[in-house]
Enzyme design. Structure first.
Site, PDB file in Angstrom:
ATOM      1  N   GLY A 181      -4.562   8.993  -1.864  1.00 34.40           N
ATOM      2  CA  GLY A 181      -5.331   7.746  -1.733  1.00 34.40           C
ATOM      3  C   GLY A 181      -4.409   6.544  -1.651  1.00 34.40           C
ATOM      4  N   ALA A 231      10.547  -2.420  -1.650  1.00 36.24           N
ATOM      5  CA  ALA A 231      11.631  -2.542  -2.636  1.00 36.24           C
ATOM      6  C   ALA A 231      12.544  -1.321  -2.583  1.00 36.24           C
ATOM      7  CB  ALA A 231      11.042  -2.702  -4.038  1.00 36.24           C
ATOM      8  N   ARG A 252      14.740  -1.658   0.615  1.00 39.77           N
ATOM      9  CA  ARG A 252      15.744  -2.726   0.554  1.00 39.77           C
ATOM     10  C   ARG A 252      16.798  -2.468  -0.524  1.00 39.77           C
ATOM     11  NH1 ARG A 252      12.229  -8.118   2.218  1.00 39.77           N
ATOM     12  NH2 ARG A 252      12.165  -7.566   4.431  1.00 39.77           N
ATOM     13  N   ARG A 296      -3.987  13.456   3.574  1.00 41.13           N
ATOM     14  CA  ARG A 296      -4.192  14.584   2.669  1.00 41.13           C
ATOM     15  C   ARG A 296      -3.844  15.806   3.511  1.00 41.13           C
ATOM     16  NH1 ARG A 296      -8.086  11.027  -0.075  1.00 41.13           N
ATOM     17  NH2 ARG A 296      -7.171  10.895  -2.148  1.00 41.13           N
ATOM     18  N   ASP A 321      -1.599  11.913  -8.852  1.00 40.47           N
ATOM     19  CA  ASP A 321      -1.193  13.173  -9.485  1.00 40.47           C
ATOM     20  C   ASP A 321      -1.145  14.330  -8.497  1.00 40.47           C
ATOM     21  OD1 ASP A 321      -3.964  13.071  -9.313  1.00 40.47           O
ATOM     22  OD2 ASP A 321      -4.253  14.358 -11.063  1.00 40.47           O
ATOM     23  N   THR A 347      -1.854   4.742  -7.544  1.00 43.48           N
ATOM     24  CA  THR A 347      -3.271   5.105  -7.424  1.00 43.48           C
ATOM     25  C   THR A 347      -4.084   4.051  -8.163  1.00 43.48           C
ATOM     26  OG1 THR A 347      -4.996   6.605  -8.245  1.00 43.48           O
ATOM     27  CG2 THR A 347      -2.863   6.795  -9.303  1.00 43.48           C
ATOM     28  N   ASP A 396      -6.598   4.454  -9.796  1.00 43.99           N
ATOM     29  CA  ASP A 396      -7.299   5.012 -10.964  1.00 43.99           C
ATOM     30  C   ASP A 396      -6.579   4.847 -12.308  1.00 43.99           C
ATOM     31  OD1 ASP A 396      -9.500   5.885  -9.519  1.00 43.99           O
ATOM     32  OD2 ASP A 396      -8.489   7.728  -8.914  1.00 43.99           O
ATOM     33  N   ASP A 411      -4.750   6.895 -13.839  1.00 44.69           N
ATOM     34  CA  ASP A 411      -5.125   8.099 -14.594  1.00 44.69           C
ATOM     35  C   ASP A 411      -3.990   9.110 -14.706  1.00 44.69           C
ATOM     36  OD1 ASP A 411      -5.037   8.773 -11.934  1.00 44.69           O
ATOM     37  OD2 ASP A 411      -6.877   9.942 -11.943  1.00 44.69           O
ATOM     38  N   GLY A 452     -13.720   6.177  -9.756  1.00 41.50           N
ATOM     39  CA  GLY A 452     -13.231   6.929 -10.917  1.00 41.50           C
ATOM     40  C   GLY A 452     -13.937   8.268 -10.986  1.00 41.50           C
ATOM     41  N   ARG A 453     -13.430   9.219 -10.167  1.00 43.64           N
ATOM     42  CA  ARG A 453     -14.064  10.541 -10.132  1.00 43.64           C
ATOM     43  C   ARG A 453     -13.833  11.300 -11.430  1.00 43.64           C
ATOM     44  NH1 ARG A 453     -11.812  13.226  -5.057  1.00 43.64           N
ATOM     45  NH2 ARG A 453     -10.739  11.241  -4.977  1.00 43.64           N
ATOM     46  N   GLU A 487     -23.087  -4.754 -20.546  1.00 44.95           N
ATOM     47  CA  GLU A 487     -23.761  -4.302 -21.770  1.00 44.95           C
ATOM     48  C   GLU A 487     -23.284  -2.913 -22.172  1.00 44.95           C
ATOM     49  OE1 GLU A 487     -25.183  -6.397 -19.697  1.00 44.95           O
ATOM     50  OE2 GLU A 487     -25.476  -7.845 -21.301  1.00 44.95           O
ATOM     51  N   GLU A 527     -18.043   6.641 -11.030  1.00 47.26           N
ATOM     52  CA  GLU A 527     -18.722   7.536 -10.085  1.00 47.26           C
ATOM     53  C   GLU A 527     -18.760   8.991 -10.558  1.00 47.26           C
ATOM     54  OE1 GLU A 527     -16.564   7.872  -6.332  1.00 47.26           O
ATOM     55  OE2 GLU A 527     -14.688   7.532  -7.384  1.00 47.26           O
ATOM     56  N   HIS A 554     -15.640   1.764  -1.341  1.00 40.62           N
ATOM     57  CA  HIS A 554     -14.261   1.605  -0.876  1.00 40.62           C
ATOM     58  C   HIS A 554     -13.735   0.180  -0.860  1.00 40.62           C
ATOM     59  CE1 HIS A 554     -14.558   5.831   0.208  1.00 40.62           C
ATOM     60  NE2 HIS A 554     -13.234   5.805   0.171  1.00 40.62           N
ATOM     61  N   ARG A 579     -10.616  -0.242  -2.938  1.00 40.53           N
ATOM     62  CA  ARG A 579      -9.320   0.359  -2.595  1.00 40.53           C
ATOM     63  C   ARG A 579      -8.360  -0.591  -1.884  1.00 40.53           C
ATOM     64  NH1 ARG A 579      -7.735   5.290  -3.215  1.00 40.53           N
ATOM     65  NH2 ARG A 579      -9.316   6.883  -3.347  1.00 40.53           N
TER      66      ARG A 579
HETATM   67  P1  ADP Z   1      -3.475  11.727  -4.937  1.00 40.79           P
HETATM   68  O1  ADP Z   1      -2.005  11.859  -4.763  1.00 40.79           O
HETATM   69  O2  ADP Z   1      -3.949  10.332  -4.668  1.00 40.79           O
HETATM   70  O3  ADP Z   1      -3.947  12.300  -6.259  1.00 40.79           O
HETATM   71  P2  ADP Z   1      -4.486  14.120  -3.544  1.00 40.79           P
HETATM   72  O4  ADP Z   1      -4.905  14.810  -4.800  1.00 40.79           O
HETATM   73  O5  ADP Z   1      -5.411  14.177  -2.390  1.00 40.79           O
HETATM   74  O6  ADP Z   1      -4.177  12.563  -3.773  1.00 40.79           O
HETATM   75  O7  ADP Z   1      -3.075  14.739  -3.105  1.00 40.79           O
HETATM   76  C1  ADP Z   1      -2.408  14.273  -1.967  1.00 40.79           C
HETATM   77  C2  ADP Z   1      -1.736  15.410  -1.256  1.00 40.79           C
HETATM   78  O8  ADP Z   1      -0.753  16.017  -2.099  1.00 40.79           O
HETATM   79  C3  ADP Z   1      -2.633  16.561  -0.854  1.00 40.79           C
HETATM   80  O9  ADP Z   1      -3.329  16.330   0.341  1.00 40.79           O
HETATM   81  C4  ADP Z   1      -1.643  17.687  -0.681  1.00 40.79           C
HETATM   82  O10 ADP Z   1      -0.979  17.623   0.560  1.00 40.79           O
HETATM   83  C5  ADP Z   1      -0.645  17.393  -1.765  1.00 40.79           C
HETATM   84  N1  ADP Z   1      -0.954  18.225  -2.938  1.00 40.79           N
HETATM   85  C6  ADP Z   1      -1.898  18.033  -3.876  1.00 40.79           C
HETATM   86  N2  ADP Z   1      -1.904  19.032  -4.790  1.00 40.79           N
HETATM   87  C7  ADP Z   1      -0.917  19.895  -4.398  1.00 40.79           C
HETATM   88  C8  ADP Z   1      -0.401  21.129  -4.900  1.00 40.79           C
HETATM   89  N3  ADP Z   1      -0.890  21.708  -6.014  1.00 40.79           N
HETATM   90  N4  ADP Z   1       0.617  21.728  -4.227  1.00 40.79           N
HETATM   91  C9  ADP Z   1       1.126  21.164  -3.123  1.00 40.79           C
HETATM   92  N5  ADP Z   1       0.682  20.000  -2.595  1.00 40.79           N
HETATM   93  C10 ADP Z   1      -0.316  19.374  -3.208  1.00 40.79           C
END
Ligand code: ADP
Length: 326
Positions: A15, A26, A29, A76, A107, A130, A132, A134, A175-176, A192, A227, A256, A259
């Protein structure tokens, strides 16, 4: 003796988040300042597999610090999740003689980076990007501040209508799996109540608190809903509240708009600081680490820490929203 120039590359993945541009700028550079050759990899891991790799100059990253999204583009990539895909990516990095890779993302992207490290022999450094906020092991991820500001800006407008008509509004924010955005937004908006994925939702208690507020003279109300909470979004929650408790509400889903947009100065500052720190960590021979904020300081933390478990919310924050919003 011949020394080859250190080659580093940066990509953004998953994302997009406001402030990613400041981080990439940064990184590029600072790397050039260090005497390294800096490369941008376009469209995340998918672009890496397509060899969308370009040497960048300091000028190539001009005029982007104030822009949302990511000038590198993101993706992705399902292919990168396979062993073969990552082997191919490692072969491409080796063929291009990239000594160190910086991954800006969430993550999922960090999980991908860690898995890549099994076959790629160069250094890997992550920057948490991100909206989030998180990621375990860091107090901050780039983009969070801007996303919260955007949601607060929107809810301040909804509040006018809620007050004028004496209505209850359920506002759904992003926030999934995490209630971090919802909590900060709820507190900032004087909501509230707040509904987050980390807490089992007690609709009965919530309805009771709203009715008590009305008896005390409150004419309108805002409830911020993440969400991903267990009831399945603000629309479903509104339907349940009406069907089971006879409490009517209006729903607004911010979606969105949270974002994108101009990054806040906070995200520009921390994006820049994390981008700079990533190069420093590479210079100091770190690998499989990310730029983590701990106690307000930027330190290297292992990617393993970021992909293990979830970042928990402070229960006191939930309580605080309810106390100050009552
Ligand atoms: P974010 O980084 O925002 O959490 P995603 O969870 O969609 O977004 O992960 C982004 C990309 O990272 C995925 O489309 C995939 O290519 C790669 N990725 C995610 N999880 C794995 C994994 N367990 N092993 C290898 N690549 C991964």
């Amino acid at each position: 003796m011949y020394y080859s120039t250190m080659k580093v590359a940066v990509l953004t993945s998953g994302g997009d988040a406001p402030g990613m541009n400041a981080a990439a700028r940064a990184f590029i550079r600072r790397a050039i300042w260090e005497g390294y050759e800096a490369h941008g990899i376009y469209h995340g891991y998918e672009g890496l597999l397509a060899k969308e790799i370009k040497k960048l100059t300091s000028r190539d990253v001009g005029m982007i610090i104030n822009q949302g999204g990511t000038f590198l583009g993101t993706s992705r990539s399902e292919r990168f999740k396979t062993d073969e895909g990552r082997q191919e990516a490692a072969d491409i990095l080796k063929a291009k003689k990239i000594d160190a890779l910086c991954v800006i993302g969430g993550d999922g992207s960090f999980r991908g980076a860690l898995n890549l490290s099994e076959v790629y022999k160069g250094q890997i450094v992550g920057i948490p990007g991100t909206i989030d906020n998180d990621i375990p092991g860091t107090e901050y991820t780039i983009g969070f501040d801007t996303a919260v500001e955007t949601a607060v800006w929107a809810i301040d407008k909804i509040r006018d209508t809620a007050l004028a008509h004496g209505r209850l509004f359920l506002v759904e924010v992003m926030g999934r799996n995490s209630g971090q955005i919802a909590l900060s937004v709820a507190l900032s908006c004087g909501a509230e109540d707040v509904v987050i994925p980390e807490e089992k939702n007690n609709i009965e208690g919530m309805v009771k608190r709203i009715r008590e507020g009305r008896e005390k003279g409150k004419r309108f109300g805002i409830i911020v809903v993440a969400e991903g909470h267990d009831e399945g979004g603000a629309i479903k929650l509104a339907q349940t509240m009406e069907k089971d408790y006879g409490l009517e509400s209006k729903v607004s889903i911010l979606g969105h708009i949270q974002r994108g947009g101009t990054p806040s100065s906070y995200d520009r500052v921390w994006g820049s600081r994390m981008g700079e720190a990533a190069v420093r960590f590479i210079k100091n021979q770190y690998t499989n680490v990310f730029t983590a904020m701990k106690g307000g300081q930027l330190v290297p933390a292992y990617l393993k820490e970021a992909v293990s478990g979830i970042r928990t919310v402070e229960p006191e924050m939930v309580q605080l929203v309810r106390i100050v919003g009552s």
